[in-house]
Scaffold this active site. Structure first.
Site, short mmCIF file in Angstrom:
data_model
loop_
_atom_site.label_atom_id
_atom_site.label_comp_id
_atom_site.label_asym_id
_atom_site.label_seq_id
_atom_site.Cartn_x
_atom_site.Cartn_y
_atom_site.Cartn_z
N THR A 33 -36.01 47.47 -10.60
CA THR A 33 -34.94 47.07 -9.71
C THR A 33 -33.81 46.47 -10.52
O THR A 33 -33.99 46.15 -11.69
CB THR A 33 -35.51 45.99 -8.74
OG1 THR A 33 -36.64 46.52 -8.06
CG2 THR A 33 -34.51 45.52 -7.73
N GLY A 41 -38.28 43.21 -10.96
CA GLY A 41 -39.61 42.88 -11.43
C GLY A 41 -40.73 43.08 -10.43
O GLY A 41 -41.83 42.59 -10.65
N GLY A 42 -40.47 43.79 -9.31
CA GLY A 42 -41.55 44.10 -8.40
C GLY A 42 -42.33 42.88 -7.98
O GLY A 42 -41.82 41.96 -7.33
#
Length: 528
Positions: free
Chosen positions: A343, A424-425
């Site tokens: 992202t 970073g999920g």
């Protein structure tokens, strides 16, 4: 970068310098923070393609003076054909594919989000799309210098991407990974952006671009059809909110994990920790993360199918009960299923007081990898986050998948407005909690709060360990104390991508603007 950038005219933070500069140029041309963010979003889709693109989704939280914050959910829905049965017939009865045409099962929503955000700017003062997309068109047409981050990521993920239709032609050089500094041109993408500038952003969903993408996706095995593009529309929403002792915090609604980010900070606020960078600080946030993720993993999904609205999770009685479960001295055992994703987060603020928190993503690096040669657009694989088994996140036509994306914003008790976030999920809520607590609760400089060492709880891609990963810059005494408390500590490099690419933009009540960007990325924080 030891101190945040300061100014009064405008501020932009982005994980690639070109995007920050694109946003700043719009502010200097008299544009609003919203318009600056559209310009930055387009530019970073070109210059940081491994992390995001216009074939992905986006979310906004926008604060305007004298008005309640608003959110924009630009989350594309699953194709009308996308059912567990449809995938079972194609040999995928237990898990959805993660790369290729079958992984491209949700409509890209972010362009619709740009359009919806611009609708909040009075038409009489709105800059033309040709101006907003100009920098992105130029970078796509004339080329970008491939970053070391893009080169490394491409090499690491190449096995799953090299044979996906269109990927090699767009992102490899004669079949090989482009080296750092390689001149990468994306002329088809330039033509696409130029067409959007000329025909309007809505043409992505209803014009010739929709025809091209629908045919290409179907030919590649995707369930997406033209009617799915036509049905996609971004929504203006009321963001989740939570009151803490430091002010009112906002984040994005389900199906994003914005509620998890708020819960972590709400739980930590109840612990009464007084010293930053201490055992109580890090242990407290990690244990709050565990409590929030337990509920997230069990219940979060498309809000239309959740048993309890996410806003209810933020009620005082609920958070009080969860905080009481936190052991202040001992770590809770932690096996669990991680949520992946790559992202970009960006922030912007203008002299008139508008502050924007924005996030854009294609889920995994390069998304599905499926790249249309006629348009230069590659499709996200966000739909791979659906489950094929019953539950709140089970795949269904028109449904929106669980999203790790969550742009954060806080209106602090003294009137400061803080936009912050990270890629970073799984790590997004964790990094947000680190940056917020360091700056707001413990008085660290905004840039230092972003630069300081961070942690990630849980598994990473291709790794079975559910460890607590700490950048090795932490105080050895703190590391030892965390291990003694039962945390399965694993040390990672000092400025690791695993810890996210964070940023922040802050507006003071007197109009002073601060910005901070992450040395782990290739970005810039510009206040002037």
């Amino acid at each position: 970068m030891l101190h945040s950038a300061l100014g009064y005219k405008g501020a932009v933070s982005a994980p690639h310098r070109a995007a920050a500069l694109a946003g700043r140029d719009i502010l200097e041309s008299g544009g609003t923070a919203i318009e600056a963010m559209v310009a930055a979003a387009a530019a970073i889709a070109v210059t940081y393609p491994h992390m995001n693109g216009i074939g992905g989704d986006g979310f906004w939280v926008i604060h305007r003076p004298g008005q309640a914050p608003v959110g924009i959910s630009a989350c594309g829905q699953a194709a009308a054909l996308a059912t567990p049965e449809w995938y079972a017939e194609r040999g995928h009865a237990t898990a959805l594919p993660t790369r290729g045409g079958l992984a491209a099962l949700t409509v890209p929503g972010t362009i619709g989000g740009w359009d919806k955000a611009l609708s909040l700017v009075p038409e009489t003062r709105r800059l033309p799309l040709s101006k907003l997309l100009g920098a992105a068109i130029d970078y796509a047409e004339n080329g970008i210098a491939v970053t070391g981050n893009q080169s490394r990521t491409t090499a690491e993920k190449l096995d799953g991407l090299r044979d996906v239709p269109g990927f090699a032609e767009m992102f490899l050089t004669q079949g090989k990974v482009p080296s750092e500094g390689h001149l990468l041109r994306q002329t088809a993408l330039a033509d696409t952006l130029r067409a959007l500038a000329e025909n309007g952003l809505g043409s992505f969903y209803s014009g010739p671009l929709a025809d091209i993408h629908a045919r290409f996706a179907e030919d590649a095995g995707s369930p997406l059809r033209r009617s799915d593009f036509e049905a996609c529309e971004a929504e203006i929403v009321t963001p989740l909110e939570m009151q803490t002792s430091h002010g009112r915090l906002y984040n994005m609604i389900a199906p994003t994990q914005g509620v998890s980010s708020l819960m972590i900070l709400g739980l930590f606020d109840r612990l009464g920790v007084t010293k930053g960078e201490s055992f109580d600080h890090v242990h407290g946030l990690v244990e709050a993360t565990k409590q929030a993720f337990i509920q997230r993993n069990a219940e979060l999904g498309d809000p239309r199918t959740m048993d309890t609205p996410a806003q209810n999770w933020l009620e005082d009685a609920h958070l009080d009960a969860m905080a009481a479960k936190i052991d202040r001295e001992t770590a809770l055992d932690w096996p669990y299923e991680p949520k992946q994703g790559d992202t970009i987060w960006m922030g912007a603020a203008d002299a008139e007081g508008t502050v924007v928190s924005f996030i854009q993503s294609v889920y995994w690096e390069f998304g599905s990898g499926l790249t249309c040669p006629d348009t230069g657009v590659y499709f996200q694989n966000r739909g791979a986050g659906f489950s094929l088994t019953p539950g709140p996140n089970q795949l269904a036509p028109g449904k929106r998948p669980f999203h790790t994306l969550n742009p954060a914003l806080a209106v602090l008790s003294d009137g400061r407005v803080l936009a912050y976030g990270t890629m970073g999920g799984e790590g997004q809520p964790q990094t947000q909690s680190a940056v917020f607590s360091r700056y707001v609760q413990f008085g660290m400089d905004l840039q230092q709060a972003v630069t300081a060492p961070r942690w990630l709880l849980g598994r990473t891609w291709g790794d079975e360990a559910t460890s607590l990963k700490l950048e090795d810059r932490f105080d050895p005494a703190l590391i030892a104390a965390l291990r003694a408390a039962g945390h399965d500590v694993e040390l990672i490099p000092p400025f690791s991508d695993l810890a996210g690419h964070a940023g922040a933009v802050l507006r003071h009540p007197n109009g002073l603007l601060e910005s901070a960007s992450d040395p782990r990325a290739d970005g810039a924080a510009l206040s002037y």
